[in-house]
Design a protein around this motif. Structure first.
Motif, PDB file in Angstrom:
ATOM      1  N   VAL A 198      28.688  66.716  68.048  1.00  0.00           N
ATOM      2  CA  VAL A 198      28.325  67.924  68.631  1.00  0.00           C
ATOM      3  C   VAL A 198      27.351  68.241  69.553  1.00  0.00           C
ATOM      4  O   VAL A 198      27.478  69.022  70.540  1.00  0.00           O
ATOM      5  CB  VAL A 198      27.603  68.747  67.194  1.00  0.00           C
ATOM      6  CG1 VAL A 198      27.105  70.410  67.578  1.00  0.00           C
ATOM      7  CG2 VAL A 198      28.519  68.780  65.845  1.00  0.00           C
ATOM      8  N   GLY A 199      26.424  67.199  69.982  1.00  0.00           N
ATOM      9  CA  GLY A 199      25.475  67.117  71.080  1.00  0.00           C
ATOM     10  C   GLY A 199      26.357  66.980  72.099  1.00  0.00           C
ATOM     11  O   GLY A 199      26.265  67.433  73.286  1.00  0.00           O
ATOM     12  N   VAL A 200      27.450  66.106  72.282  1.00  0.00           N
ATOM     13  CA  VAL A 200      28.346  65.755  73.308  1.00  0.00           C
ATOM     14  C   VAL A 200      29.244  66.855  73.800  1.00  0.00           C
ATOM     15  O   VAL A 200      29.362  67.336  74.656  1.00  0.00           O
ATOM     16  CB  VAL A 200      28.988  64.421  73.214  1.00  0.00           C
ATOM     17  CG1 VAL A 200      30.375  64.130  74.167  1.00  0.00           C
ATOM     18  CG2 VAL A 200      28.324  63.250  72.856  1.00  0.00           C
ATOM     19  N   LEU A 201      29.545  67.554  72.483  1.00  0.00           N
ATOM     20  CA  LEU A 201      30.603  68.707  72.664  1.00  0.00           C
ATOM     21  C   LEU A 201      29.609  69.898  73.263  1.00  0.00           C
ATOM     22  O   LEU A 201      30.417  70.363  74.100  1.00  0.00           O
ATOM     23  CB  LEU A 201      30.939  69.063  71.264  1.00  0.00           C
ATOM     24  CG  LEU A 201      32.130  70.317  71.346  1.00  0.00           C
ATOM     25  CD1 LEU A 201      33.442  69.807  72.201  1.00  0.00           C
ATOM     26  CD2 LEU A 201      32.268  70.803  69.770  1.00  0.00           C
ATOM     27  N   VAL A 202      28.617  70.034  72.952  1.00  0.00           N
ATOM     28  CA  VAL A 202      27.868  71.124  73.379  1.00  0.00           C
ATOM     29  C   VAL A 202      27.389  71.170  74.843  1.00  0.00           C
ATOM     30  O   VAL A 202      27.432  71.913  75.792  1.00  0.00           O
ATOM     31  CB  VAL A 202      26.431  71.552  72.517  1.00  0.00           C
ATOM     32  CG1 VAL A 202      25.686  72.677  73.130  1.00  0.00           C
ATOM     33  CG2 VAL A 202      27.011  71.930  71.150  1.00  0.00           C
ATOM     34  N   ALA A 203      27.244  69.640  75.196  1.00  0.00           N
ATOM     35  CA  ALA A 203      26.714  69.379  76.669  1.00  0.00           C
ATOM     36  C   ALA A 203      28.033  69.576  77.643  1.00  0.00           C
ATOM     37  O   ALA A 203      27.885  69.604  78.853  1.00  0.00           O
ATOM     38  CB  ALA A 203      25.994  68.018  76.734  1.00  0.00           C
ATOM     39  N   ARG A 204      29.127  69.275  77.009  1.00  0.00           N
ATOM     40  CA  ARG A 204      30.360  68.880  77.884  1.00  0.00           C
ATOM     41  C   ARG A 204      31.261  70.381  78.052  1.00  0.00           C
ATOM     42  O   ARG A 204      31.811  70.404  78.844  1.00  0.00           O
ATOM     43  CB  ARG A 204      31.113  67.985  77.550  1.00  0.00           C
ATOM     44  CG  ARG A 204      30.320  66.422  77.483  1.00  0.00           C
ATOM     45  CD  ARG A 204      30.276  65.661  78.798  1.00  0.00           C
ATOM     46  NE  ARG A 204      31.647  65.613  79.329  1.00  0.00           N
ATOM     47  CZ  ARG A 204      32.002  65.103  80.511  1.00  0.00           C
ATOM     48  NH1 ARG A 204      30.797  64.735  81.492  1.00  0.00           N
ATOM     49  NH2 ARG A 204      33.151  64.841  80.882  1.00  0.00           N
ATOM     50  N   SER A 205      31.055  71.048  77.214  1.00  0.00           N
ATOM     51  CA  SER A 205      31.939  72.178  76.925  1.00  0.00           C
ATOM     52  C   SER A 205      31.236  73.461  76.926  1.00  0.00           C
ATOM     53  O   SER A 205      30.192  73.726  76.234  1.00  0.00           O
ATOM     54  CB  SER A 205      32.775  72.194  75.691  1.00  0.00           C
ATOM     55  OG  SER A 205      33.652  73.174  75.663  1.00  0.00           O
ATOM     56  N   ARG A 206      31.152  74.251  77.881  1.00  0.00           N
ATOM     57  CA  ARG A 206      30.841  75.789  78.031  1.00  0.00           C
ATOM     58  C   ARG A 206      30.993  76.755  76.830  1.00  0.00           C
ATOM     59  O   ARG A 206      30.160  77.460  76.333  1.00  0.00           O
ATOM     60  CB  ARG A 206      30.959  76.445  79.586  1.00  0.00           C
ATOM     61  CG  ARG A 206      30.178  75.800  80.499  1.00  0.00           C
ATOM     62  CD  ARG A 206      30.619  76.554  81.803  1.00  0.00           C
ATOM     63  NE  ARG A 206      29.845  76.011  83.071  1.00  0.00           N
ATOM     64  CZ  ARG A 206      29.998  76.399  84.451  1.00  0.00           C
ATOM     65  NH1 ARG A 206      30.560  77.406  84.403  1.00  0.00           N
ATOM     66  NH2 ARG A 206      29.538  75.805  85.215  1.00  0.00           N
ATOM     67  N   LEU A 207      32.119  76.489  76.375  1.00  0.00           N
ATOM     68  CA  LEU A 207      32.991  77.245  75.346  1.00  0.00           C
ATOM     69  C   LEU A 207      31.948  76.927  74.134  1.00  0.00           C
ATOM     70  O   LEU A 207      31.672  77.737  73.274  1.00  0.00           O
ATOM     71  CB  LEU A 207      34.292  76.970  75.042  1.00  0.00           C
ATOM     72  CG  LEU A 207      35.064  77.914  74.140  1.00  0.00           C
ATOM     73  CD1 LEU A 207      34.708  79.392  74.107  1.00  0.00           C
ATOM     74  CD2 LEU A 207      36.588  77.703  74.216  1.00  0.00           C
ATOM     75  N   ALA A 208      31.909  75.706  73.842  1.00  0.00           N
ATOM     76  CA  ALA A 208      31.372  75.085  72.668  1.00  0.00           C
ATOM     77  C   ALA A 208      29.574  75.600  72.666  1.00  0.00           C
ATOM     78  O   ALA A 208      29.293  75.818  71.617  1.00  0.00           O
ATOM     79  CB  ALA A 208      31.513  73.632  72.603  1.00  0.00           C
ATOM     80  N   GLU A 209      29.304  75.489  73.949  1.00  0.00           N
ATOM     81  CA  GLU A 209      27.872  75.972  73.956  1.00  0.00           C
ATOM     82  C   GLU A 209      27.805  77.266  73.851  1.00  0.00           C
ATOM     83  O   GLU A 209      26.619  77.907  72.826  1.00  0.00           O
ATOM     84  CB  GLU A 209      27.272  75.710  75.288  1.00  0.00           C
ATOM     85  CG  GLU A 209      25.722  76.015  75.619  1.00  0.00           C
ATOM     86  CD  GLU A 209      25.304  75.754  76.855  1.00  0.00           C
ATOM     87  OE1 GLU A 209      24.255  75.866  77.369  1.00  0.00           O
ATOM     88  OE2 GLU A 209      26.200  75.475  77.674  1.00  0.00           O
ATOM     89  N   ASP A 210      28.561  78.386  74.258  1.00  0.00           N
ATOM     90  CA  ASP A 210      28.519  79.355  73.877  1.00  0.00           C
ATOM     91  C   ASP A 210      28.706  79.984  72.372  1.00  0.00           C
ATOM     92  O   ASP A 210      28.000  80.821  71.859  1.00  0.00           O
ATOM     93  CB  ASP A 210      29.439  80.500  74.832  1.00  0.00           C
ATOM     94  CG  ASP A 210      28.996  80.515  76.199  1.00  0.00           C
ATOM     95  OD1 ASP A 210      27.937  80.117  76.464  1.00  0.00           O
ATOM     96  OD2 ASP A 210      29.970  80.360  77.033  1.00  0.00           O
TER      97      ASP A 210
END
Length: 312
Positions: free
Chosen positions: A84-96
């Motif tokens: 999840v940390g990699v996903l949130v850091a690499r994807s703006r959609l996942a962060e939002d």
């Protein structure tokens, strides 16, 4: 083993022995100045209680149960926290999508989720593993997210230039580059997991080191309480040391700084960045003056780099 290493281990042993000796002195003399050491068991009382526990089967059952819960929750938190940390850091959609929910839940202490775990899961065992997972998940998540965002984009651009895709970048740039930060989060997470699993065992557990420690307190068996505390401390130290050693082994490529007696610290010589290497450019075939100026400029910047490296 060098003499310097032997001296360090000797100092650590002296520190531990001094702390135990001070404990025995204060409790043996029933010192009551402001802190009531007369209420504490002595070191010898705790040692006798510890020896009695080692010969019984309940102690080893509690130890096995606590280790099973901590390993299950921590391993699950390590896998999902990094993902999840990699996903949130690499994807703006996942962060939002995930960022607001994670940031709202993250400040809630894991031990405060015990009522939620009791209502949510059909057994106390699953609820304790959930508490342990929650305690370790957020330190791993936050450390991974910051480590991935701190990576220099030059490495990723280099892989793309050589034809690498997203998975290639993830496996050869993102994860290796973020490993130091990831293991920093894992070291914090394993310690927080022990705090929360012991607290969860005290509240809703059946067997386990925390459960046994609370039972000893309810029957006023204070030496037994200290046996539980010592056991928790040793288990936490062993598991955190294992995580740290694993992290050092997987990041052997990192430069290490070592302590040198006398106030001198060793420093690794780093190569000059590519941007600082000034090529000699000839404007025209017969233009020797331009070539000489470029050489002098490159020589001056090389000397400046040598002085900067010396300062580092």
């Amino acid at each position: 083993m060098t003499r310097h290493a032997l001296r360090r281990y000797a100092l650590r042993l002296v520190s531990l022995v001094t702390a135990l000796g001070l404990w025995q002195l204060l409790t043996g003399l029933d010192v009551d100045i402001w802190l009531r050491f007369s209420q504490f068991p002595t070191v010898t009382d705790v040692a006798h209680a510890f020896a009695g526990r080692l010969t019984g089967s309940d102690y080893w059952t509690d130890l096995t149960d606590s280790l099973t819960r901590i390993l299950a929750g921590f391993l699950l938190a390590a896998v999902l926290g990094v993902a999840v940390g990699v996903l949130v850091a690499r994807s703006r959609l996942a962060e939002d999508l995930l960022g607001p929910v994670l940031e709202v839940v993250r400040p809630i202490p894991a031990i405060a989720l015990v009522p939620v775990a009791i209502l949510l899961f059909p057994s106390n065992e699953q609820g304790i593993v959930f508490i342990t997972f929650t305690a370790a998940f957020f330190p791993v998540l936050v450390s991974t997210r910051h480590a991935v965002r701190a990576l220099t984009p030059v490495w990723e651009e280099a892989v793309r230039t050589m034809g690498g895709g997203r998975w290639r970048i993830l496996g050869s740039v993102v994860l290796p580059g973020a490993l130091p930060g990831i293991f920093g989060g894992l070291s914090v997470g394993i310690g927080v997991s022990w705090i929360c699993v012991i607290s969860a065992e005290m509240i809703s557990g059946q067997y386990g080191v925390g459960y046994r420690t609370w039972q000893d307190y309810t029957v006023v068996d204070y030496p037994g309480v200290f046996v539980g505390m010592v056991t928790i401390g040793v288990l936490g130290w062993v598991t955190s040391t294992a995580v740290e050693l694993l992290g050092r082994r997987l990041t052997r490529w990192l430069p290490r700084t070592s302590y040198v007696p006398g106030g001198r610290s060793g420093s690794a010589v780093l190569p000059a960045p590519a941007s600082a290497r000034v090529p000699v450019v000839v404007k025209a075939e017969g233009d020797s003056q331009y070539q000489s100026d470029a050489q002098q400029q490159g020589s001056g910047e090389t000397e400046q780099e040598a002085r900067d490296e010396h300062l580092v």
